[in-house]
Structure formats: C-alpha cells, structure tokens
Design a protein around this motif. Sequence first.
Motif, mmCIF file in Angstrom:
data_model
loop_
_atom_site.group_PDB
_atom_site.id
_atom_site.type_symbol
_atom_site.label_atom_id
_atom_site.label_comp_id
_atom_site.label_asym_id
_atom_site.label_seq_id
_atom_site.Cartn_x
_atom_site.Cartn_y
_atom_site.Cartn_z
ATOM 1 N N GLU A 37 41.330 -40.340 113.670
ATOM 2 C CA GLU A 37 42.759 -40.026 113.713
ATOM 3 C C GLU A 37 43.565 -41.234 114.180
ATOM 4 O OE1 GLU A 37 42.868 -36.609 116.254
ATOM 5 O OE2 GLU A 37 42.130 -35.265 114.687
ATOM 6 N N ASP A 38 43.062 -41.924 115.194
ATOM 7 C CA ASP A 38 43.758 -43.121 115.690
ATOM 8 C C ASP A 38 43.833 -44.198 114.615
ATOM 9 O OD1 ASP A 38 44.101 -41.905 118.139
ATOM 10 O OD2 ASP A 38 42.453 -42.984 119.129
ATOM 11 N N ALA A 39 42.718 -44.418 113.920
ATOM 12 C CA ALA A 39 42.686 -45.454 112.881
ATOM 13 C C ALA A 39 43.633 -45.113 111.738
ATOM 14 C CB ALA A 39 41.255 -45.630 112.365
ATOM 15 N N VAL A 40 43.674 -43.845 111.347
ATOM 16 C CA VAL A 40 44.583 -43.422 110.275
ATOM 17 C C VAL A 40 46.023 -43.661 110.697
ATOM 18 C CG1 VAL A 40 45.464 -41.408 109.014
ATOM 19 C CG2 VAL A 40 43.002 -41.776 109.200
ATOM 20 N N GLN A 41 46.328 -43.308 111.924
ATOM 21 C CA GLN A 41 47.685 -43.500 112.433
ATOM 22 C C GLN A 41 48.068 -44.984 112.443
ATOM 23 O OE1 GLN A 41 48.109 -41.806 116.345
ATOM 24 N NE2 GLN A 41 49.863 -40.600 115.681
ATOM 25 N N GLU A 42 47.177 -45.823 112.926
ATOM 26 C CA GLU A 42 47.439 -47.264 112.942
ATOM 27 C C GLU A 42 47.597 -47.811 111.528
ATOM 28 O OE1 GLU A 42 44.832 -49.731 115.310
ATOM 29 O OE2 GLU A 42 44.609 -48.121 116.777
ATOM 30 N N ALA A 43 46.753 -47.344 110.615
ATOM 31 C CA ALA A 43 46.825 -47.819 109.234
ATOM 32 C C ALA A 43 48.150 -47.430 108.583
ATOM 33 C CB ALA A 43 45.646 -47.262 108.426
ATOM 34 N N ILE A 44 48.611 -46.216 108.853
ATOM 35 C CA ILE A 44 49.887 -45.766 108.281
ATOM 36 C C ILE A 44 51.028 -46.631 108.814
ATOM 37 C CG2 ILE A 44 51.556 -43.873 108.250
ATOM 38 C CD1 ILE A 44 49.094 -41.952 108.184
ATOM 39 N N CYS A 45 51.025 -46.898 110.103
ATOM 40 C CA CYS A 45 52.079 -47.740 110.690
ATOM 41 C C CYS A 45 52.051 -49.148 110.098
ATOM 42 C CB CYS A 45 51.928 -47.805 112.209
ATOM 43 S SG CYS A 45 52.275 -46.243 113.034
ATOM 44 N N THR A 46 50.858 -49.716 109.986
ATOM 45 C CA THR A 46 50.721 -51.054 109.418
ATOM 46 C C THR A 46 51.157 -51.069 107.954
ATOM 47 O OG1 THR A 46 48.910 -51.583 110.921
ATOM 48 C CG2 THR A 46 49.067 -52.901 108.907
ATOM 49 N N ALA A 47 50.728 -50.076 107.196
ATOM 50 C CA ALA A 47 51.078 -50.015 105.780
ATOM 51 C C ALA A 47 52.591 -49.875 105.597
ATOM 52 C CB ALA A 47 50.358 -48.856 105.100
ATOM 53 N N PHE A 48 53.206 -49.050 106.419
ATOM 54 C CA PHE A 48 54.653 -48.879 106.304
ATOM 55 C C PHE A 48 55.369 -50.204 106.573
ATOM 56 C CE2 PHE A 48 58.925 -47.751 107.735
ATOM 57 C CZ PHE A 48 59.339 -46.995 106.648
ATOM 58 N N ALA A 49 54.926 -50.905 107.602
ATOM 59 C CA ALA A 49 55.548 -52.182 107.945
ATOM 60 C C ALA A 49 55.329 -53.227 106.853
ATOM 61 C CB ALA A 49 54.998 -52.690 109.273
ATOM 62 N N ARG A 50 54.225 -53.117 106.135
ATOM 63 C CA ARG A 50 53.877 -54.109 105.106
ATOM 64 C C ARG A 50 54.005 -53.559 103.688
ATOM 65 N NH1 ARG A 50 48.380 -56.233 107.899
ATOM 66 N NH2 ARG A 50 49.331 -57.052 109.785
#
Length: 161
Positions: A37-50
């Motif tokens: 869950e943490d990794a998915v959340q981090e990935a979504i934030c990173t993807a949105f920013a990029r």
Amino acid sequence: MTQAVLDKESFCAQVIGCQETMFRTARAILRSDEDAEDAVQEAICTAFARRDSLRDTEKFKPWMLRILANKCYDACRKRRSTVDLDTAGELPAPEDDHAQRLTLWQAVLSLNDDLRAPVTLFYYDGLSIREISRVLGISEAAVKTRLSRGRARLRQLLDEK
C-alpha cells in the motif's frame, strides 16, 4: 500516439483503472500488504508529479507499473536486513510439513523475487512479455526464462504433499 499531459481527473481515472494490478504487483514484490500500500501510494504521487514524462497516454499502465516496480525495489533495498550471527542459531527451523496443499496464490507468493514479479504480471495482470520487460527493466529473454522457471517451481510446489 497521444502526447498531451493528463489532467487530474484523467490521471485519477487511469489510476483507478489499474489499482488492483498495482496492488497485486507491489504485493508480489514486497510480500506485505502494508508495504505494498505504501509503495502504491508513493508511486501514484511520483507518477502524478511526473505525468508530463508520459509520452503516450495509451501506455499509462506499463508506465505506472514501471514507476511502482522502482518504488518497490527501493523499499526492498532500504529494508534489507542484517542478521546477528550470535542469534542466528536461536531461530526456529522452517517446518518441512507439506501435508497441507498450497493454494496457487500462496505458491506464487512463495516464489523468490526474480520469479514472483514476472509470474504475477503475466498471469494475474495480463501484461505481455514486452510490457513486463519494460516494467521490470529486464530483457524479453529474461522475462521468458523467469516465466519458465516460475512455472516449473510452481509445479514443484503444488505437487509436494
């Protein structure tokens, strides 16, 4: 090829469309619901920013899974544990009781990291060998080899009694 930057609503719709795949992929790599869950959340934030780096919106899912895989592998590197050799002798030995037959998903989760991710992405998430190659950053030949070894190991695990 669509090269427009995804707006917030489109991005969210794409994420919702692949959220199960994302969680299953992260779970396969990290072996923990909380870490996944943490990794998915981090990935979504990173993807949105990029999201401006996504060249083709048609390829959102493999792009997103690549970011997620990187986050998962970062988490694995951060949590690599060390074992105190003085206490290693006190650890309980693993049980060799295979009386209870493993379910397929349990067997998949028991595969080592190199085999588990390709098997999960191919059989559970329906990604092609080329897409898995891009997501995991390995050659297509390596994906095929790992799938073959994964299938062989699963057969072995499921045949044990």
